[in-house]
Scaffold this active site. Structure first.
Site, PDB file in Angstrom:
ATOM      1  N   GLU A 191      -0.651  -1.129  -0.551  1.00  0.00           N
ATOM      2  CA  GLU A 191       0.124  -2.205   0.579  1.00  0.00           C
ATOM      3  C   GLU A 191       0.787  -1.148   0.483  1.00  0.00           C
ATOM      4  O   GLU A 191       1.582   0.040   0.082  1.00  0.00           O
ATOM      5  CB  GLU A 191       1.204  -3.310  -0.056  1.00  0.00           C
ATOM      6  N   CYS A 199      -0.980  -5.300   4.295  1.00  0.00           N
ATOM      7  CA  CYS A 199      -1.921  -5.746   3.795  1.00  0.00           C
ATOM      8  C   CYS A 199      -3.068  -4.661   3.292  1.00  0.00           C
ATOM      9  O   CYS A 199      -3.937  -5.052   2.139  1.00  0.00           O
ATOM     10  CB  CYS A 199      -1.077  -6.615   2.843  1.00  0.00           C
TER      11      CYS A 199
END
EC number: 2.1.1.35
Length: 365
Positions: free
Chosen positions: A357, A323
């Site tokens: 992401e 992330c």
């Protein structure tokens, strides 16, 4: 988090993210990324709002991070349609109830694609039987209006559940319905539609795998259960108790028999694998019996620590969901000394923000 969405700009911002990821990955000879877009609105399954009281009125607010300005929120196109519907239904009911509105300072929403949701009401006061009675009446009205809702009251050192503190999400993954229990206040993927794309990409990326899979930071088993079909067995670790309990439930609910969850931190597990310490939690589990050729990691924003990077390098294949591309790149400096990037993906979990992401599959040279 934007209150109004310029959906016409979505394509351009995704191009900009793609270019940024390519530039960051260029030093590692990464292949062209596969790009997985998000719905342009109503994509976020969780939302938290402060509650502002003004005379007899009260409403959801958010704060502008730069100016600290208070912004009234009546509709929130970032959040799921279900959250928007609940926001509109809930506040008028709370507004007319003195006990429920008094010292209410925040409302948290967790919704699912299976049309269930949790609403948590947070207070700066003690909650007792009186509150519970009024909350039950509130829930009854919401159920009458068609909501499948769990209502929770929170105050300092207090949590009152009217029924459950979880909902069961059902995601269509590769044409199969998968059940995922989601617990209030525990981590879940915020963008369900993109999560489905992440799971399907991970399944395809590991399709011809052999041996077993080791997973660190498994949460509620989001990836472990989806990937189990590609491996003999899956050994997964997670430290948070509610997530481990949810993962165990999900294993049973999906009739999966080859996944073992251990409640340990990644750091402790690294020590156990290295034989540095013995852990009671591993009694009855022989790590030597596992033939893990592949390791899966989805670490926090800080990425993998130095010891875990060394552990990860001991596996032929590394599937890494990140992330935070900055810490991913930090880790890749070491990982690409022993492994080559075979696949790269961008998952737009957080549209209209700079957050990205990404996923990489690495194989040993």
């Amino acid at each position: 988090m934007p209150n109004t969405l310029h959906t016409e700009d979505y394509g351009q911002q995704l191009v900009e993210k793609t270019d940024r990821l390519k530039a960051m990955m260029a030093p590692f000879n990464a292949p062209e990324p596969e790009i997985f877009s998000s719905p342009t609105s109503h994509y976020r399954m969780r939302a938290e709002f402060r509650i502002w009281h003004e005379g007899d009125d009260l409403f959801h607010i958010m704060f502008n991070k730069e100016t600290k300005e208070r912004i009234r929120i009546d509709q929130f196109p970032v959040a799921s349609q279900l959250i928007n519907d609940m926001m509109a239904a809930l506040l008028p009911l709370i507004k007319q109830n003195e006990l429920l509105r008094h010292k209410l300072f925040q409302i948290d929403y967790l919704s699912t694609l299976s049309n269930k949701l949790i609403v948590s009401l947070l207070y700066h006061k003690k909650l007792g039987e009186e509150w519970e009675t009024e909350a039950k009446a509130l829930k009854a009205v919401l159920v009458e209006q068609g909501f499948d809702v769990q209502l929770i009251g929170r105050a300092s050192k207090t949590k009152i559940m009217l029924d459950n503190d979880y909902v069961d999400e059902v995601l269509p993954v590769m044409g199969k319905k998968m059940v995922y229990r989601q617990v209030e206040n525990s981590f879940t993927q915020p963008n369900a539609q993109v999560n489905i794309k992440m799971l399907e990409w991970a399944i395809e990326a590991t399709q011809n795998s052999t041996g077993d899979l080791l997973e660190l930071y498994c949460g509620n088993g989001n990836f472990s259960l989806a990937l189990a079909q590609n491996f003999e067995r899956v050994l997964a670790t997670e430290i948070a108790k509610p997530s481990v309990a949810a993962a165990q439930y999900n294993i049973e609910a999906n009739n999966i028999e080859n996944v073992q969850i251990i409640r340990m931190s990644a750091e402790d597990f690294t020590q156990a694998m290295q034989g540095a310490r013995e852990f009671r939690r591993l009694e009855g589990i022989s790590l030597a019996d596992y033939q893990c050729n592949t390791i899966f990691v989805d670490p926090p924003r800080s990425g993998l620590d130095t010891e875990t990077v060394k552990l990860v390098q001991g596996y032929d294949h590394i599937l890494y969901i990140s992330c935070n591309p900055e810490t991913l790149c930090d880790n890749l400096v070491e990982l690409t000394k022993t492994h080559k990037i075979e696949k790269l993906a961008l998952f737009d979990q957080f549209p209209y923000t700079h957050h990205m992401e990404s996923g990489v599959l690495l194989s040993r040279y």
